[in-house]
Design an enzyme around this catalytic site. Structure first.
Site, PDB file in Angstrom:
ATOM      1  N   SER A  87      17.655 -21.793 -23.372  1.00  0.00           N
ATOM      2  CA  SER A  87      19.175 -22.976 -23.909  1.00  0.00           C
ATOM      3  C   SER A  87      20.204 -22.098 -23.295  1.00  0.00           C
ATOM      4  O   SER A  87      20.252 -21.028 -23.338  1.00  0.00           O
ATOM      5  CB  SER A  87      18.643 -22.309 -25.312  1.00  0.00           C
ATOM      6  OG  SER A  87      19.781 -22.677 -25.897  1.00  0.00           O
ATOM      7  N   HIS A 145      17.501 -26.425 -21.292  1.00  0.00           N
ATOM      8  CA  HIS A 145      18.190 -27.261 -23.616  1.00  0.00           C
ATOM      9  C   HIS A 145      19.879 -27.129 -23.576  1.00  0.00           C
ATOM     10  O   HIS A 145      20.277 -25.823 -22.915  1.00  0.00           O
ATOM     11  CB  HIS A 145      17.252 -26.011 -23.721  1.00  0.00           C
ATOM     12  CG  HIS A 145      17.179 -26.540 -24.933  1.00  0.00           C
ATOM     13  ND1 HIS A 145      16.322 -27.698 -26.008  1.00  0.00           N
ATOM     14  CD2 HIS A 145      17.550 -25.854 -26.740  1.00  0.00           C
ATOM     15  CE1 HIS A 145      16.704 -27.753 -27.082  1.00  0.00           C
ATOM     16  NE2 HIS A 145      17.463 -26.926 -27.389  1.00  0.00           N
ATOM     17  N   ASP A 168      21.930 -27.460 -26.411  1.00  0.00           N
ATOM     18  CA  ASP A 168      21.929 -27.102 -28.091  1.00  0.00           C
ATOM     19  C   ASP A 168      23.788 -27.166 -28.947  1.00  0.00           C
ATOM     20  O   ASP A 168      24.824 -26.453 -27.844  1.00  0.00           O
ATOM     21  CB  ASP A 168      21.969 -25.541 -28.388  1.00  0.00           C
ATOM     22  CG  ASP A 168      21.012 -25.369 -28.172  1.00  0.00           C
ATOM     23  OD1 ASP A 168      20.245 -24.147 -28.062  1.00  0.00           O
ATOM     24  OD2 ASP A 168      19.929 -26.450 -28.659  1.00  0.00           O
ATOM     25  N   MET A 225      26.346 -28.047 -31.706  1.00  0.00           N
ATOM     26  CA  MET A 225      26.755 -28.179 -33.074  1.00  0.00           C
ATOM     27  C   MET A 225      27.980 -28.512 -33.417  1.00  0.00           C
ATOM     28  O   MET A 225      28.394 -28.679 -32.702  1.00  0.00           O
ATOM     29  CB  MET A 225      26.026 -26.352 -33.044  1.00  0.00           C
ATOM     30  CG  MET A 225      24.508 -25.837 -32.622  1.00  0.00           C
ATOM     31  SD  MET A 225      24.827 -23.893 -33.019  1.00  0.00           S
ATOM     32  CE  MET A 225      23.687 -23.622 -32.067  1.00  0.00           C
ATOM     33  N   HIS A 234      19.743 -30.874 -27.579  1.00  0.00           N
ATOM     34  CA  HIS A 234      19.591 -30.617 -29.043  1.00  0.00           C
ATOM     35  C   HIS A 234      20.462 -31.100 -29.686  1.00  0.00           C
ATOM     36  O   HIS A 234      21.703 -29.988 -29.864  1.00  0.00           O
ATOM     37  CB  HIS A 234      18.820 -29.673 -29.186  1.00  0.00           C
ATOM     38  CG  HIS A 234      18.458 -28.511 -30.605  1.00  0.00           C
ATOM     39  ND1 HIS A 234      17.627 -27.611 -31.171  1.00  0.00           N
ATOM     40  CD2 HIS A 234      18.051 -29.989 -31.831  1.00  0.00           C
ATOM     41  CE1 HIS A 234      17.355 -27.573 -32.093  1.00  0.00           C
ATOM     42  NE2 HIS A 234      17.857 -29.202 -32.763  1.00  0.00           N
ATOM     43  N   MET A 266      22.543 -31.008 -33.346  1.00  0.00           N
ATOM     44  CA  MET A 266      22.435 -30.233 -34.169  1.00  0.00           C
ATOM     45  C   MET A 266      23.979 -30.982 -35.135  1.00  0.00           C
ATOM     46  O   MET A 266      24.615 -30.052 -35.088  1.00  0.00           O
ATOM     47  CB  MET A 266      22.205 -28.531 -34.444  1.00  0.00           C
ATOM     48  CG  MET A 266      20.365 -28.589 -33.897  1.00  0.00           C
ATOM     49  SD  MET A 266      20.684 -26.418 -33.441  1.00  0.00           S
ATOM     50  CE  MET A 266      21.505 -27.145 -31.140  1.00  0.00           C
ATOM     51  N   MET A 268      11.556 -26.394 -35.418  1.00  0.00           N
ATOM     52  CA  MET A 268      12.719 -25.007 -34.860  1.00  0.00           C
ATOM     53  C   MET A 268      11.615 -24.126 -35.593  1.00  0.00           C
ATOM     54  O   MET A 268      11.074 -24.356 -36.172  1.00  0.00           O
ATOM     55  CB  MET A 268      13.413 -25.723 -36.347  1.00  0.00           C
ATOM     56  CG  MET A 268      14.635 -26.530 -35.137  1.00  0.00           C
ATOM     57  SD  MET A 268      14.771 -26.056 -33.250  1.00  0.00           S
ATOM     58  CE  MET A 268      16.051 -24.880 -34.550  1.00  0.00           C
ATOM     59  N   GLY A 303      21.427 -22.914 -35.692  1.00  0.00           N
ATOM     60  CA  GLY A 303      22.355 -22.466 -35.692  1.00  0.00           C
ATOM     61  C   GLY A 303      22.616 -21.162 -34.530  1.00  0.00           C
ATOM     62  O   GLY A 303      24.074 -21.429 -34.290  1.00  0.00           O
ATOM     63  N   PHE A 304      21.586 -20.988 -34.605  1.00  0.00           N
ATOM     64  CA  PHE A 304      21.824 -19.178 -33.932  1.00  0.00           C
ATOM     65  C   PHE A 304      20.797 -19.119 -32.582  1.00  0.00           C
ATOM     66  O   PHE A 304      19.594 -19.689 -32.390  1.00  0.00           O
ATOM     67  CB  PHE A 304      22.553 -18.191 -34.356  1.00  0.00           C
ATOM     68  CG  PHE A 304      23.428 -17.628 -34.931  1.00  0.00           C
ATOM     69  CD1 PHE A 304      23.390 -19.173 -36.649  1.00  0.00           C
ATOM     70  CD2 PHE A 304      25.283 -18.307 -35.157  1.00  0.00           C
ATOM     71  CE1 PHE A 304      24.294 -19.383 -37.395  1.00  0.00           C
ATOM     72  CE2 PHE A 304      25.652 -18.798 -35.986  1.00  0.00           C
ATOM     73  CZ  PHE A 304      26.064 -18.694 -37.389  1.00  0.00           C
ATOM     74  N   GLY A 305      21.193 -18.159 -31.602  1.00  0.00           N
ATOM     75  CA  GLY A 305      20.149 -17.411 -30.909  1.00  0.00           C
ATOM     76  C   GLY A 305      19.942 -16.093 -31.504  1.00  0.00           C
ATOM     77  O   GLY A 305      20.439 -15.518 -32.044  1.00  0.00           O
ATOM     78  N   GLY A 306      19.152 -16.025 -30.660  1.00  0.00           N
ATOM     79  CA  GLY A 306      18.208 -14.907 -30.711  1.00  0.00           C
ATOM     80  C   GLY A 306      17.779 -14.150 -32.503  1.00  0.00           C
ATOM     81  O   GLY A 306      18.040 -12.948 -32.681  1.00  0.00           O
ATOM     82  N   ASP A 348      11.296 -23.911 -30.132  1.00  0.00           N
ATOM     83  CA  ASP A 348      12.287 -24.299 -30.272  1.00  0.00           C
ATOM     84  C   ASP A 348      12.963 -22.689 -30.915  1.00  0.00           C
ATOM     85  O   ASP A 348      13.566 -22.873 -32.593  1.00  0.00           O
ATOM     86  CB  ASP A 348      13.910 -25.642 -30.801  1.00  0.00           C
ATOM     87  CG  ASP A 348      14.800 -24.651 -30.066  1.00  0.00           C
ATOM     88  OD1 ASP A 348      15.435 -25.760 -30.159  1.00  0.00           O
ATOM     89  OD2 ASP A 348      15.024 -24.375 -29.717  1.00  0.00           O
ATOM     90  N   GLY A 349      13.120 -21.567 -30.750  1.00  0.00           N
ATOM     91  CA  GLY A 349      13.988 -20.471 -32.019  1.00  0.00           C
ATOM     92  C   GLY A 349      12.487 -19.297 -31.449  1.00  0.00           C
ATOM     93  O   GLY A 349      11.804 -19.707 -32.308  1.00  0.00           O
ATOM     94  N   GLY A 368      16.387 -18.539 -25.487  1.00  0.00           N
ATOM     95  CA  GLY A 368      17.635 -18.603 -25.200  1.00  0.00           C
ATOM     96  C   GLY A 368      17.870 -16.885 -25.245  1.00  0.00           C
ATOM     97  O   GLY A 368      18.123 -16.128 -24.513  1.00  0.00           O
ATOM     98  N   SER A 369      17.573 -16.399 -25.707  1.00  0.00           N
ATOM     99  CA  SER A 369      17.788 -14.672 -25.039  1.00  0.00           C
ATOM    100  C   SER A 369      17.248 -14.316 -25.150  1.00  0.00           C
ATOM    101  O   SER A 369      17.487 -12.975 -24.041  1.00  0.00           O
ATOM    102  CB  SER A 369      17.773 -13.999 -27.238  1.00  0.00           C
ATOM    103  OG  SER A 369      17.361 -14.513 -28.026  1.00  0.00           O
TER     104      SER A 369
END
Ligand code: DX5
Ligand code: ZN
Length: 218
Positions: free
Chosen positions: A9, A34, A36, A38, A67, A69, A138, A143-146, A174-175, A196-197
């Site tokens: 991501s 990917h 994201d 938002m 994706h 959101m 999900m 809303g956020f990575g990590g 995802d996540g 992502g992270s």
């Protein structure tokens, strides 16, 4: 297990170098990219829109997996399809007319995905199985990575795999996907893992971040 696709991501990438980051992750083994999107309304964060997707499109050889959101979704489908999105995923929670949204995504020439937040049961999509090419589970609140992986979602993946049977529908996770959580969801039936992270780890193209190592470790 190489039948699993990895979709890094770009939410965790260097926002000042998206094109170079997309080329770097693809060169180092990413199967999909990917993206994201938002809107600061459906989720408490704002990232980018169709213009950014159009700008990075020439830097992505493979699948651009968008994706959304956002809510509402319908007014923006055409723009993301024109920007070159191969897959456009909308959240089942984004409004009352998800069936119409999925029809519109396919009508615009993209593959259709539906995303489920952690609070939404798998049964929410049992009337949509002939309308989707992908279900995105999900495993964090969007809303956020990590963020930390929500383990209760692994059962939902198993339920979805049973519902989907042998239909050609991807189950995307995802996540919070990393080398410890990936095997759990792969065993439950997922075939696309967003990360992502775990891939970018705060690096950027200006430093020799081992994206390939991070991708292979998942
Ligand atoms: C969260 C996004 C995810 C996120 C994943 O709202 O939809 O794709 O970027 O990031 P990690 O892998 O760091 O949890
Ligand atoms: Zn995402």
């Amino acid at each position: 297990d190489r039948s699993i696709k990895i979709a890094p991501s770009i939410l965790s990438a260097d926002f000042a170098n998206f094109g170079a980051e997309c080329e770097a992750i693809e060169a180092q083994g990413a199967d999909w990219v990917h993206v994201d999107v938002m809107d600061g309304h459906f989720v408490p964060n704002i990232t980018f829109g169709p213009a950014t997707c159009a700008a990075i499109r020439p830097h992505i050889k493979g699948v651009m997996d968008v994706h959304l959101m956002i809510a509402p979704v319908d007014p923006y489908i055409e723009g993301f399809a024109k920007a070159g999105a191969d897959i456009i995923t909308a959240h089942v929670e984004a409004g009352p007319h998800i069936h119409r949204t999925l029809q519109a995504i396919r009508g615009a020439g993209a593959k259709a995905g539906v995303a489920l937040n952690p609070g939404t049961p798998a049964t929410a999509i049992d009337t949509l199985l002939d309308m989707v090419d992908l279900v995105c589970v999900m495993t964090v609140n969007p809303g956020f990575g990590g963020q930390k992986f929500i383990h209760s979602q692994v059962d939902k993946v198993r339920d979805l795999r049973a519902m989907i049977g042998d239909r050609p529908i991807h189950i995307e996770i995802d996540g919070g996907v990393d080398p410890t959580t990936a095997p759990l969801v792969a065993a439950a039936g997922a075939d696309v893992l967003v990360a992502g992270s775990a891939v970018f780890r705060g690096g950027s193209v200006t430093d020799p971040t081992p994206y390939g190592e991070n991708i292979r470790a998942i």
